[in-house]
Design a protein around this motif. Structure first.
Motif, PDB file in Angstrom:
ATOM      1  N   PRO A 193      36.028  40.631  45.365  1.00  0.00           N
ATOM      2  CA  PRO A 193      36.024  39.228  45.783  1.00  0.00           C
ATOM      3  C   PRO A 193      34.995  38.447  44.976  1.00  0.00           C
ATOM      4  O   PRO A 193      33.889  38.927  44.714  1.00  0.00           O
ATOM      5  CB  PRO A 193      35.631  39.303  47.263  1.00  0.00           C
ATOM      6  CG  PRO A 193      36.009  40.680  47.695  1.00  0.00           C
ATOM      7  CD  PRO A 193      35.770  41.546  46.498  1.00  0.00           C
TER       8      PRO A 193
ATOM      9  N   GLU B  87      41.095  44.345  46.897  1.00  0.00           N
ATOM     10  CA  GLU B  87      40.254  43.136  46.946  1.00  0.00           C
ATOM     11  C   GLU B  87      40.697  42.213  48.065  1.00  0.00           C
ATOM     12  O   GLU B  87      39.869  41.631  48.772  1.00  0.00           O
ATOM     13  CB  GLU B  87      40.313  42.423  45.588  1.00  0.00           C
ATOM     14  CG  GLU B  87      39.456  41.182  45.492  1.00  0.00           C
ATOM     15  CD  GLU B  87      40.119  39.918  45.999  1.00  0.00           C
ATOM     16  OE1 GLU B  87      39.389  39.013  46.491  1.00  0.00           O
ATOM     17  OE2 GLU B  87      41.367  39.828  45.949  1.00  0.00           O
ATOM     18  N   ARG B  88      42.005  42.082  48.253  1.00  0.00           N
ATOM     19  CA  ARG B  88      42.524  41.199  49.305  1.00  0.00           C
ATOM     20  C   ARG B  88      42.175  41.695  50.699  1.00  0.00           C
ATOM     21  O   ARG B  88      42.227  40.923  51.664  1.00  0.00           O
ATOM     22  CB  ARG B  88      44.038  41.037  49.156  1.00  0.00           C
ATOM     23  CG  ARG B  88      44.456  40.207  47.949  1.00  0.00           C
ATOM     24  CD  ARG B  88      45.940  39.857  47.998  1.00  0.00           C
ATOM     25  NE  ARG B  88      46.787  41.032  47.828  1.00  0.00           N
ATOM     26  CZ  ARG B  88      47.221  41.480  46.644  1.00  0.00           C
ATOM     27  NH1 ARG B  88      46.862  40.870  45.526  1.00  0.00           N
ATOM     28  NH2 ARG B  88      48.003  42.534  46.571  1.00  0.00           N
TER      29      ARG B  88
ATOM     30  N   ALA C  52      38.619  45.303  40.794  1.00  0.00           N
ATOM     31  CA  ALA C  52      38.744  43.978  41.397  1.00  0.00           C
ATOM     32  C   ALA C  52      37.758  43.834  42.547  1.00  0.00           C
ATOM     33  O   ALA C  52      37.606  44.750  43.363  1.00  0.00           O
ATOM     34  CB  ALA C  52      40.169  43.754  41.904  1.00  0.00           C
TER      35      ALA C  52
ATOM     36  N   PRO D  34      39.279  35.991  42.585  1.00  0.00           N
ATOM     37  CA  PRO D  34      38.696  37.329  42.484  1.00  0.00           C
ATOM     38  C   PRO D  34      38.228  37.620  41.060  1.00  0.00           C
ATOM     39  O   PRO D  34      38.785  37.110  40.087  1.00  0.00           O
ATOM     40  CB  PRO D  34      39.847  38.254  42.882  1.00  0.00           C
ATOM     41  CG  PRO D  34      41.072  37.464  42.597  1.00  0.00           C
ATOM     42  CD  PRO D  34      40.729  36.027  42.828  1.00  0.00           C
TER      43      PRO D  34
ATOM     44  N   ALA E 188      43.764  44.776  42.928  1.00  0.00           N
ATOM     45  CA  ALA E 188      43.780  43.526  43.692  1.00  0.00           C
ATOM     46  C   ALA E 188      44.243  43.734  45.126  1.00  0.00           C
ATOM     47  O   ALA E 188      43.859  42.972  46.024  1.00  0.00           O
ATOM     48  CB  ALA E 188      44.675  42.501  42.991  1.00  0.00           C
TER      49      ALA E 188
ATOM     50  N   ARG F 212      30.235  37.670  48.816  1.00  0.00           N
ATOM     51  CA  ARG F 212      30.756  36.553  48.029  1.00  0.00           C
ATOM     52  C   ARG F 212      29.622  35.648  47.550  1.00  0.00           C
ATOM     53  O   ARG F 212      29.637  35.162  46.405  1.00  0.00           O
ATOM     54  CB  ARG F 212      31.761  35.743  48.848  1.00  0.00           C
ATOM     55  CG  ARG F 212      33.087  36.446  49.083  1.00  0.00           C
ATOM     56  CD  ARG F 212      34.076  35.504  49.763  1.00  0.00           C
ATOM     57  NE  ARG F 212      35.337  36.162  50.054  1.00  0.00           N
ATOM     58  CZ  ARG F 212      36.325  36.327  49.190  1.00  0.00           C
ATOM     59  NH1 ARG F 212      36.188  35.866  47.954  1.00  0.00           N
ATOM     60  NH2 ARG F 212      37.440  36.937  49.548  1.00  0.00           N
TER      61      ARG F 212
END
Length: 356
Positions: free
Chosen positions: A176, A140-141, A174, A182, A137, A290
């Motif tokens: 987005p 992912e961020r 992970a 997520p 994660a 996304r």
């Protein structure tokens, strides 16, 4: 999960109180500020997202206290980059605090991905790094697809074997998502872990027969009988094969421990990890990614339901719902975990947790 939370007595705790407690406990153990910050946030992430029976979250503080005291974890250890290229790095963690090691390694992988499109960091000399999802994660961020996996102490039998020879060796991936959360896959390579076996034991319920073996190598639904035996891999021989290859991509490749070696020497836990970050912007704008993920989710949700099911979920969606609920209503802890943390507070001389 087949085990329900409601059938085990629970205590609710305020999230911010829990966060402060975790940080203060780690500082009282002797961790420095950076170690305490990284580890407490990792524990909170896991506590919010996972089923209590999975054995992650703030209950790990008791284990960390023991491991620090016994020298399984070295406070303030060097994060040594042994070798690196623009896209790759090999690190010796020198038995450092696992959550901080994982954070540093994934951030290094992300930095390399922003230059090369992909970054890979392989770590040896590590310790328990918490939930793999915490580290995936992190990427992912930052607009990446993140991958984190680790080997572990031997708990799984080889397919056809009766003794533990490889670890649960968990993976997380992970990315987005397109629906406001997520998409996160976080799995051990065993059908279940001993935490869920203990949960069934507390409920007085049998466990599924494909979870574990007795010490004699027999399949069983009795969690107590299985606790001293070996765990079974997901998908039978497939989980064993994935676990073995995870050891190859972590311990064997890094020069660290593998198979029965991790945790065998109290002076050096010798766990190994691998972190990968794919920079989405190298491939396409993140907003386009996304949108494509949203369309993918719509395809999945449009599938015809099996009898007995009311919906189809994406990986990480159930965890997102748990997190949302716990943030709003307080964090439930099993009463025996709450009692263990209260005892830890007394031992460390810090303010105890308060029931909400």
């Amino acid at each position: 999960m087949s085990a329900s939370v409601a059938e085990v007595p629970m205590v609710k705790v305020d999230l911010e109180d829990m966060r402060s407690f975790a940080r203060e406990a780690l500082l009282a153990m002797g961790c420095n500020a950076e170690e305490a910050a990284a580890t407490s946030e990792a524990l909170i992430y896991s506590e919010l997202r996972f089923h209590p029976g999975q054995g992650q979250g703030v209950r790990r503080l008791v284990n960390y206290r023991k491991r620090v005291a016994e020298g399984f974890i070295s406070i303030g250890a060097q994060f040594e980059v042994l070798k690196e290229s623009p896209a790759l790095a090999l690190v010796d963690a020198h038995n450092g605090m696992g959550s901080l090691v994982g954070q540093r390694a994934m951030r290094l992988a992300i930095a390399k991905a922003k230059v090369c499109g992909i970054g890979v960091v392989v770590v040896r000399g590590g310790t328990h790094y918490g939930s793999s999802a915490v580290h995936a994660a992190e990427a992912e961020r930052e607009g990446c697809v993140g991958v984190a996996f680790t080997n572990a102490g031997p708990e799984m039998a080889a397919w056809g074997g009766a003794t533990p020879v490889v670890g649960t060796n968990p993976w997380a991936i992970a990315a987005p998502g397109g629906d406001g959360f997520p998409v996160v896959l976080d799995i051990a390579l065993t059908t279940a872990g001993k935490g869920m076996m203990r949960w069934h034991e507390r409920e007085g319920k049998p466990m599924p027969i494909d979870w574990a073996l007795t010490p004699e190598g027999e399949e069983t639904t009795d969690p107590t009988a299985a606790m001293a035996g070996a765990l079974l891999g997901i998908g039978q021989y497939k989980g064993y094969g994935l676990s073995l290859m995870t050891d190859v991509m972590t311990g064997v490749l890094s020069g660290g421990g593998f198979g029965i070696e991790p945790y065998s020497n109290p002076a050096r836990t010798d766990v190994s990890h691998t972190f990968i970050a794919f920079d989405i912007a190298w491939f396409m704008p993140v907003d386009e990614f996304r949108a494509r993920m949203k369309r993918f989710g719509e395809m999945i949700r449009a599938s015809r339901l099996r009898p007995g099911f009311s919906e189809v979920l994406l990986p990480g969606e159930q965890e997102h719902r748990r997190e949302t609920q716990k943030r709003a209503a307080g964090v439930p802890l099993a009463d025996h975990v709450f009692a263990e943390l209260q005892a830890l507070a007394a031992e460390l001389g810090i303010k105890p947790l308060q029931q909400q």
